[in-house]
Design an enzyme around this catalytic site. Structure first.
Site, PDB file in Angstrom:
ATOM      1  NE  ARG A   1     -13.696  -2.807   7.181  1.00  0.00           N
ATOM      2  CZ  ARG A   1     -12.958  -2.929   6.071  1.00  0.00           C
ATOM      3  NH1 ARG A   1     -13.077  -4.012   5.323  1.00  0.00           N
ATOM      4  NH2 ARG A   1     -12.121  -1.988   5.705  1.00  0.00           N
TER       5      ARG A   1
ATOM      6  NE  ARG B   1      -4.284   0.013   2.455  1.00  0.00           N
ATOM      7  CZ  ARG B   1      -5.268  -0.883   2.494  1.00  0.00           C
ATOM      8  NH1 ARG B   1      -5.024  -2.163   2.469  1.00  0.00           N
ATOM      9  NH2 ARG B   1      -6.498  -0.467   2.572  1.00  0.00           N
TER      10      ARG B   1
HETATM   11  P1  AP5 Z   1      -8.655  -3.200   4.147  1.00  0.00           P
HETATM   12  O1  AP5 Z   1      -9.461  -4.163   4.893  1.00  0.00           O
HETATM   13  O2  AP5 Z   1      -7.649  -3.687   3.158  1.00  0.00           O
HETATM   14  O3  AP5 Z   1      -9.653  -2.151   3.493  1.00  0.00           O
HETATM   15  P2  AP5 Z   1      -9.660  -1.366   2.101  1.00  0.00           P
HETATM   16  O4  AP5 Z   1      -8.473  -1.420   1.265  1.00  0.00           O
HETATM   17  O5  AP5 Z   1     -10.123  -0.003   2.504  1.00  0.00           O
HETATM   18  O6  AP5 Z   1     -10.659  -2.156   1.284  1.00  0.00           O
HETATM   19  P3  AP5 Z   1     -12.084  -2.583   1.682  1.00  0.00           P
HETATM   20  O7  AP5 Z   1     -12.038  -3.805   2.549  1.00  0.00           O
HETATM   21  O8  AP5 Z   1     -12.887  -1.408   2.215  1.00  0.00           O
HETATM   22  O9  AP5 Z   1     -12.717  -2.868   0.263  1.00  0.00           O
HETATM   23  P4  AP5 Z   1     -12.461  -3.997  -0.807  1.00  0.00           P
HETATM   24  O10 AP5 Z   1     -11.803  -3.381  -1.998  1.00  0.00           O
HETATM   25  O11 AP5 Z   1     -11.835  -5.218  -0.215  1.00  0.00           O
HETATM   26  O12 AP5 Z   1     -13.955  -4.265  -1.192  1.00  0.00           O
HETATM   27  P5  AP5 Z   1     -14.940  -5.464  -0.802  1.00  0.00           P
HETATM   28  O13 AP5 Z   1     -14.637  -6.658  -1.628  1.00  0.00           O
HETATM   29  O14 AP5 Z   1     -15.024  -5.648   0.696  1.00  0.00           O
HETATM   30  O15 AP5 Z   1      -7.841  -2.252   5.140  1.00  0.00           O
HETATM   31  C1  AP5 Z   1      -8.473  -1.689   6.281  1.00  0.00           C
HETATM   32  C2  AP5 Z   1      -7.446  -0.907   7.087  1.00  0.00           C
HETATM   33  O16 AP5 Z   1      -6.389  -1.786   7.530  1.00  0.00           O
HETATM   34  C3  AP5 Z   1      -6.706   0.198   6.312  1.00  0.00           C
HETATM   35  O17 AP5 Z   1      -7.430   1.410   6.282  1.00  0.00           O
HETATM   36  C4  AP5 Z   1      -5.401   0.307   7.144  1.00  0.00           C
HETATM   37  O18 AP5 Z   1      -5.613   1.013   8.337  1.00  0.00           O
HETATM   38  C5  AP5 Z   1      -5.120  -1.144   7.502  1.00  0.00           C
HETATM   39  N1  AP5 Z   1      -4.270  -1.817   6.491  1.00  0.00           N
HETATM   40  C6  AP5 Z   1      -4.598  -2.898   5.731  1.00  0.00           C
HETATM   41  N2  AP5 Z   1      -3.575  -3.230   4.931  1.00  0.00           N
HETATM   42  C7  AP5 Z   1      -2.579  -2.348   5.190  1.00  0.00           C
HETATM   43  C8  AP5 Z   1      -1.287  -2.158   4.640  1.00  0.00           C
HETATM   44  N3  AP5 Z   1      -0.798  -2.955   3.668  1.00  0.00           N
HETATM   45  N4  AP5 Z   1      -0.535  -1.149   5.123  1.00  0.00           N
HETATM   46  C9  AP5 Z   1      -0.999  -0.332   6.099  1.00  0.00           C
HETATM   47  N5  AP5 Z   1      -2.224  -0.448   6.643  1.00  0.00           N
HETATM   48  C10 AP5 Z   1      -3.011  -1.451   6.191  1.00  0.00           C
HETATM   49  O19 AP5 Z   1     -16.324  -4.837  -1.338  1.00  0.00           O
HETATM   50  C11 AP5 Z   1     -16.919  -3.735  -0.679  1.00  0.00           C
HETATM   51  C12 AP5 Z   1     -18.435  -3.944  -0.619  1.00  0.00           C
HETATM   52  O20 AP5 Z   1     -18.942  -3.925  -1.947  1.00  0.00           O
HETATM   53  C13 AP5 Z   1     -18.838  -5.298  -0.022  1.00  0.00           C
HETATM   54  O21 AP5 Z   1     -20.011  -5.141   0.717  1.00  0.00           O
HETATM   55  C14 AP5 Z   1     -19.077  -6.195  -1.256  1.00  0.00           C
HETATM   56  O22 AP5 Z   1     -20.044  -7.191  -0.989  1.00  0.00           O
HETATM   57  C15 AP5 Z   1     -19.554  -5.179  -2.286  1.00  0.00           C
HETATM   58  N6  AP5 Z   1     -19.118  -5.499  -3.643  1.00  0.00           N
HETATM   59  C16 AP5 Z   1     -17.915  -6.003  -4.031  1.00  0.00           C
HETATM   60  N7  AP5 Z   1     -17.855  -6.151  -5.379  1.00  0.00           N
HETATM   61  C17 AP5 Z   1     -19.045  -5.691  -5.842  1.00  0.00           C
HETATM   62  C18 AP5 Z   1     -19.602  -5.582  -7.158  1.00  0.00           C
HETATM   63  N8  AP5 Z   1     -18.912  -5.961  -8.254  1.00  0.00           N
HETATM   64  N9  AP5 Z   1     -20.848  -5.072  -7.284  1.00  0.00           N
HETATM   65  C19 AP5 Z   1     -21.549  -4.670  -6.189  1.00  0.00           C
HETATM   66  N10 AP5 Z   1     -21.085  -4.764  -4.915  1.00  0.00           N
HETATM   67  C20 AP5 Z   1     -19.853  -5.271  -4.749  1.00  0.00           C
END
Ligand code: AP5
Length: 213
Positions: free
Chosen positions: A160, A88
């Site tokens: 969350r 990241r």
């Molecule tokens: P993390 O858990 O990695 O969160 P993020 O990157 O913000 O990503 P999300 O989990 O919010 O979204 P996603 O892209 O995975 O989407 P999802 O599939 O869930 O990180 C959280 C925190 O941890 C960070 O802020 C940081 O503090 C820390 N962290 C983690 N890694 C780190 C690193 N490497 N370095 C430093 N800090 C770190 O989908 C979202 C929603 O949309 C779901 O409800 C899903 O069902 C829906 N959805 C998915 N695809 C579709 C579609 N095609 N159509 C309709 N709905 C859909």
């Protein structure tokens, strides 16, 4: 094969990462999920990470890199990996290169999932997560069979803590500032980057990713 899923919060990295890993028999390494598991278990890492995660900030690189290296070292040599949410930052990407080299691996593909902010914000607003088993649902699509209850383990679903609107805006800003530069970092490597539209349905997006590998 070692594949990185890169993209803003809510674009579907977790959803697509699980499917890709299941389809290929690879390890799904999601740093956000590992951190949340540490928080649930109350480990020192989880306690340290909590304040950063709840503010939508990144957890310090040294903690994340140590965590990923431990997980990688425990994998069989021929096991493919889908990295979700890691690297990241540019320092994390450099550390990943070194760690992979030591294991005779390298980054084969970086899949960049893209979507407009309005789509991301709506998806995150609808997300409901299981605090016990980590399953993810969405009230707009993929709703649980019983409202508020995890299909897999029966626990009460939660929004969350970092999915509130203010924190989401900060997470998007942090992505643009600290993570998006990784696209340029990997663009210098021929044939590594694949850009996939993330606004389609789950199956359509998965097909796009698999085709791009
Ligand atoms: P993390 O858990 O990695 O969160 P993020 O990157 O913000 O990503 P999300 O989990 O919010 O979204 P996603 O892209 O995975 O989407 P999802 O599939 O869930 O990180 C959280 C925190 O941890 C960070 O802020 C940081 O503090 C820390 N962290 C983690 N890694 C780190 C690193 N490497 N370095 C430093 N800090 C770190 O989908 C979202 C929603 O949309 C779901 O409800 C899903 O069902 C829906 N959805 C998915 N695809 C579709 C579609 N095609 N159509 C309709 N709905 C859909």
């Amino acid at each position: 094969m070692n594949v990185i899923l890169l993209g803003p919060p809510g674009v579907g990295k977790g959803t697509q990462g699980v499917l890709l890993a299941e389809g290929k028999g690879w390890k799904h390494m999601a740093t956000g999920d590992i951190l949340r598991a540490n928080r649930r278990e109350g480990t020192p890492l989880g306690q340290e990470a909590q304040k950063y995660m709840d503010a939508g900030e990144l957890v310090p690189d040294d903690l994340i890199v140590a965590m990923v290296k431990d997980t990688l070292a425990a994998l069989p040599q021929d096991q493919g990996v889908v990295f979700d949410g890691f690297p990241r930052t540019v320092p994390q990407a450099g550390a990943l290169d070194l760690a992979l080299e030591q294991l005779s691996r390298n980054v084969d593909r970086v899949v960049v999932l893209e979507a407009e902010d309005a789509v991301l914000v709506k998806r995150i607003a609808g997300r409901r997560s299981c605090p016990d088993c980590g399953s993810v649902f969405n009230v707009f699509m993929n709703a649980p069979k019983e409202e508020g209850v995890c299909d897999k383990c029966g626990a009460a679903l939660v929004h969350r803590p970092d999915d509130n609107p203010e924190t989401v805006q900060n997470r998007l800003a942090v992505y643009r500032e600290q993570t998006e530069p990784l696209i340029r970092f990997y663009e210098g490597r021929e044939g590594v980057i694949a850009r996939i539209p993330g606004e389609g349905g789950v199956d359509e997006n998965q097909k796009g990713i698999v085709t791009a590998l």
